[in-house]
Design a protein around this motif. Structure first.
Motif, PDB file in Angstrom:
ATOM      1  N   ALA A   1      39.848  53.354  -2.278  1.00 22.08           N
ATOM      2  CA  ALA A   1      39.520  52.935  -3.643  1.00 22.08           C
ATOM      3  C   ALA A   1      40.142  51.592  -4.007  1.00 22.08           C
ATOM      4  O   ALA A   1      39.650  50.896  -4.905  1.00 22.08           O
ATOM      5  N   ILE A   2      41.223  51.196  -3.313  1.00 22.03           N
ATOM      6  CA  ILE A   2      41.930  49.970  -3.710  1.00 22.03           C
ATOM      7  C   ILE A   2      42.163  48.988  -2.569  1.00 22.03           C
ATOM      8  O   ILE A   2      42.562  47.852  -2.805  1.00 22.03           O
ATOM      9  N   ARG A   3      41.920  49.415  -1.326  1.00 16.24           N
ATOM     10  CA  ARG A   3      42.242  48.565  -0.170  1.00 16.24           C
ATOM     11  C   ARG A   3      41.572  47.199  -0.253  1.00 16.24           C
ATOM     12  O   ARG A   3      42.236  46.159  -0.107  1.00 16.24           O
ATOM     13  N   GLU A   4      40.283  47.181  -0.480  1.00 18.72           N
ATOM     14  CA  GLU A   4      39.542  45.921  -0.423  1.00 18.72           C
ATOM     15  C   GLU A   4      40.034  44.933  -1.474  1.00 18.72           C
ATOM     16  O   GLU A   4      40.210  43.738  -1.196  1.00 18.72           O
ATOM     17  N   ARG A   5      40.304  45.434  -2.684  1.00 15.26           N
ATOM     18  CA  ARG A   5      40.740  44.545  -3.766  1.00 15.26           C
ATOM     19  C   ARG A   5      42.113  43.945  -3.483  1.00 15.26           C
ATOM     20  O   ARG A   5      42.331  42.744  -3.686  1.00 15.26           O
ATOM     21  N   LEU A   6      43.052  44.759  -2.990  1.00 13.62           N
ATOM     22  CA  LEU A   6      44.410  44.267  -2.785  1.00 13.62           C
ATOM     23  C   LEU A   6      44.543  43.424  -1.515  1.00 13.62           C
ATOM     24  O   LEU A   6      45.288  42.447  -1.493  1.00 13.62           O
TER      25      LEU A   6
ATOM     26  N   SER B   1      43.429  39.925  -2.151  1.00 13.69           N
ATOM     27  CA  SER B   1      44.388  39.085  -2.874  1.00 13.69           C
ATOM     28  C   SER B   1      45.623  38.779  -2.030  1.00 13.69           C
ATOM     29  O   SER B   1      46.607  38.237  -2.533  1.00 13.69           O
ATOM     30  N   GLY B   2      45.555  39.131  -0.728  1.00 17.35           N
ATOM     31  CA  GLY B   2      46.636  38.773   0.190  1.00 17.35           C
ATOM     32  C   GLY B   2      47.787  39.744   0.244  1.00 17.35           C
ATOM     33  O   GLY B   2      48.898  39.370   0.634  1.00 17.35           O
ATOM     34  N   HIS B   3      47.554  41.003  -0.113  1.00 22.47           N
ATOM     35  CA  HIS B   3      48.615  42.006  -0.096  1.00 22.47           C
ATOM     36  C   HIS B   3      48.468  42.941   1.102  1.00 22.47           C
ATOM     37  O   HIS B   3      47.362  43.285   1.505  1.00 22.47           O
ATOM     38  N   GLU B   4      49.612  43.335   1.642  1.00 22.25           N
ATOM     39  CA  GLU B   4      49.667  44.230   2.799  1.00 22.25           C
ATOM     40  C   GLU B   4      50.405  45.502   2.403  1.00 22.25           C
ATOM     41  O   GLU B   4      51.468  45.452   1.775  1.00 22.25           O
ATOM     42  N   LEU B   5      49.838  46.637   2.765  1.00 21.63           N
ATOM     43  CA  LEU B   5      50.467  47.920   2.448  1.00 21.63           C
ATOM     44  C   LEU B   5      51.734  48.099   3.283  1.00 21.63           C
ATOM     45  O   LEU B   5      51.716  47.933   4.501  1.00 21.63           O
ATOM     46  N   THR B   6      52.847  48.451   2.619  1.00 21.66           N
ATOM     47  CA  THR B   6      54.122  48.594   3.330  1.00 21.66           C
ATOM     48  C   THR B   6      54.743  49.984   3.199  1.00 21.66           C
ATOM     49  O   THR B   6      55.422  50.442   4.111  1.00 21.66           O
ATOM     50  N   ILE B   7      54.547  50.646   2.057  1.00 18.27           N
ATOM     51  CA  ILE B   7      55.152  51.964   1.844  1.00 18.27           C
ATOM     52  C   ILE B   7      54.127  52.885   1.191  1.00 18.27           C
ATOM     53  O   ILE B   7      53.396  52.471   0.281  1.00 18.27           O
ATOM     54  N   VAL B   8      54.087  54.127   1.658  1.00 16.73           N
ATOM     55  CA  VAL B   8      53.232  55.150   1.051  1.00 16.73           C
ATOM     56  C   VAL B   8      54.092  56.374   0.769  1.00 16.73           C
ATOM     57  O   VAL B   8      54.813  56.855   1.648  1.00 16.73           O
ATOM     58  N   GLU B   9      54.030  56.870  -0.462  1.00 14.51           N
ATOM     59  CA  GLU B   9      54.744  58.088  -0.843  1.00 14.51           C
ATOM     60  C   GLU B   9      53.741  59.055  -1.458  1.00 14.51           C
ATOM     61  O   GLU B   9      52.925  58.657  -2.295  1.00 14.51           O
ATOM     62  N   VAL B  10      53.807  60.311  -1.041  1.00 12.39           N
ATOM     63  CA  VAL B  10      52.822  61.292  -1.492  1.00 12.39           C
ATOM     64  C   VAL B  10      53.522  62.579  -1.900  1.00 12.39           C
ATOM     65  O   VAL B  10      54.401  63.073  -1.187  1.00 12.39           O
ATOM     66  N   LYS B  11      53.121  63.110  -3.043  1.00 13.53           N
ATOM     67  CA  LYS B  11      53.598  64.405  -3.507  1.00 13.53           C
ATOM     68  C   LYS B  11      52.383  65.286  -3.760  1.00 13.53           C
ATOM     69  O   LYS B  11      51.514  64.948  -4.567  1.00 13.53           O
ATOM     70  N   PHE B  12      52.310  66.416  -3.044  1.00 13.78           N
ATOM     71  CA  PHE B  12      51.184  67.323  -3.192  1.00 13.78           C
ATOM     72  C   PHE B  12      51.524  68.412  -4.198  1.00 13.78           C
ATOM     73  O   PHE B  12      52.630  68.956  -4.195  1.00 13.78           O
ATOM     74  N   GLY B  13      50.561  68.711  -5.060  1.00 11.20           N
ATOM     75  CA  GLY B  13      50.752  69.748  -6.065  1.00 11.20           C
ATOM     76  C   GLY B  13      49.855  70.936  -5.788  1.00 11.20           C
ATOM     77  O   GLY B  13      50.034  71.650  -4.807  1.00 11.20           O
ATOM     78  N   ASN B  14      48.850  71.124  -6.631  1.00 11.27           N
ATOM     79  CA  ASN B  14      47.927  72.245  -6.475  1.00 11.27           C
ATOM     80  C   ASN B  14      46.785  71.871  -5.537  1.00 11.27           C
ATOM     81  O   ASN B  14      46.259  70.755  -5.591  1.00 11.27           O
TER      82      ASN B  14
ATOM     83  N   ASN C   1      58.248  42.554  -9.724  1.00  9.86           N
ATOM     84  CA  ASN C   1      58.732  41.492  -8.836  1.00  9.86           C
ATOM     85  C   ASN C   1      57.643  41.011  -7.877  1.00  9.86           C
ATOM     86  O   ASN C   1      56.522  40.747  -8.297  1.00  9.86           O
ATOM     87  N   GLU C   2      57.970  40.926  -6.575  1.00  9.38           N
ATOM     88  CA  GLU C   2      57.019  40.381  -5.603  1.00  9.38           C
ATOM     89  C   GLU C   2      56.073  41.439  -5.054  1.00  9.38           C
ATOM     90  O   GLU C   2      55.204  41.146  -4.241  1.00  9.38           O
ATOM     91  N   PHE C   3      56.218  42.672  -5.502  1.00  8.09           N
ATOM     92  CA  PHE C   3      55.407  43.762  -4.985  1.00  8.09           C
ATOM     93  C   PHE C   3      54.390  44.233  -6.023  1.00  8.09           C
ATOM     94  O   PHE C   3      54.619  44.144  -7.224  1.00  8.09           O
ATOM     95  N   VAL C   4      53.282  44.740  -5.538  1.00  5.44           N
ATOM     96  CA  VAL C   4      52.331  45.451  -6.381  1.00  5.44           C
ATOM     97  C   VAL C   4      52.491  46.935  -6.086  1.00  5.44           C
ATOM     98  O   VAL C   4      52.488  47.347  -4.923  1.00  5.44           O
ATOM     99  N   GLN C   5      52.655  47.727  -7.118  1.00  2.17           N
ATOM    100  CA  GLN C   5      52.783  49.172  -6.946  1.00  2.17           C
ATOM    101  C   GLN C   5      51.572  49.857  -7.548  1.00  2.17           C
ATOM    102  O   GLN C   5      51.209  49.603  -8.695  1.00  2.17           O
TER     103      GLN C   5
END
Length: 261
Positions: free
Chosen positions: A193-198, A201-214, A232-236
């Motif tokens: 949903a967001i890979r192409e847009r970011l 704009s020259g951004h590289e994915l560096t950290i992924v955090e996931v919390k599963f609920g129901n 700062n210099e990161f997009v979250q």
């Protein structure tokens, strides 16, 4: 072999090919396909230990299954097509309800990714979390783990802006052996949903955090809520998989994107 074999590194190697690419022509491997290999390694380690034990000595019984409750991934270098990657795993923490594994993905002795996954067990019939086999757990509770992972308590920041919302369609292949939407499908929905847009704009994915609920089951109606903040210099990005059928949050995914130099 005893349960302490869980604390010794177990490794498998895999060859990445064009079918593992993010998209046709990409040199980078698709994240969910790499994570599929990560979980394949975890399953292989689990089976290797299980086959050496009596049924009563295993941590869970035949009416129970492992599920992922949360994870954290750090991408140092993106795995690429044509690389032979080595994936290693071992258990670093355990208690009566959860086991945490560390994974390392490497190629040519260079660490590409470091991952931590927390697992719990659920009963197939009740779909509720169960205690692990306490009689055998002391072998793991004695872990003198030098590595401790603190999973983030994920909440959408107040400064985050909601950028989009979309309904999600569950496909037959999205349902796994646990009879719910596979955990990696959530990540695929969120990342696509967001890979192409970011990346544009020259951004590289560096950290992924996931919390599963129901969990989300076949016939449920999930939707994806996308939020973005820029500290700062990161997009979250914070993304919520929301189960409209149950009116509950199914999953929270936070990704940190760094501007390429």
């Amino acid at each position: 072999m005893c349960l302490k074999q869980y604390t010794k590194p177990y490794s498998n190697t895999y060859q990445l090919t064009e079918k593992d690419a993010q998209y046709p022509g990409s040199k980078q491997a698709d994240l969910t396909k790499v994570l599929t290999l990560v979980l394949t390694t975890s399953d292989a380690h689990d089976q290797a230990v299980k086959q050496t034990l009596n049924a009563d000595d295993y941590i869970i019984n035949d009416q129970q299954t492992w599920v992922i409750t949360q994870n954290r991934m750090v991408i140092h270098q993106w795995p690429e097509i044509s690389q032979e990657i080595k994936i290693s795993t071992y258990v670093i923490e355990a208690n009566r309800f959860f086991i945490t594994r560390k994974f390392v993905v490497e190629a040519d002795d260079i660490e590409l990714m470091t991952l931590f996954f927390q697992f719990a067990a659920i009963d197939f019939t009740s779909r509720k979390m169960v205690r692990l086999n306490y009689e055998t757990l002391p072998e793991l509770l004695d872990l003198n783990a030098e590595i401790k992972v603190n999973f983030s308590r994920l909440k959408v920041p107040k400064i985050a802006q909601k950028v989009s919302e979309k309904a999600l369609k569950i496909l037959p292949n999205d349902i796994d052996g646990n009879q719910h939407v596979n955990n990696l499908v959530y990540l695929r929905w969120a990342y696509n949903a967001i890979r192409e847009r970011l990346t544009a704009s020259g951004h590289e994915l560096t950290i992924v955090e996931v919390k599963f609920g129901n969990e989300v089951l076949w016939g449920h109606e999930p939707k994806l809520l996308n939020y973005q903040s820029k500290p700062n210099e990161f997009v979250q990005t914070d993304q919520i998989i929301y189960n409209k059928t149950l009116d509950k949050e199914a999953c929270h995914i936070r990704m940190t994107w760094k501007k390429e130099k």
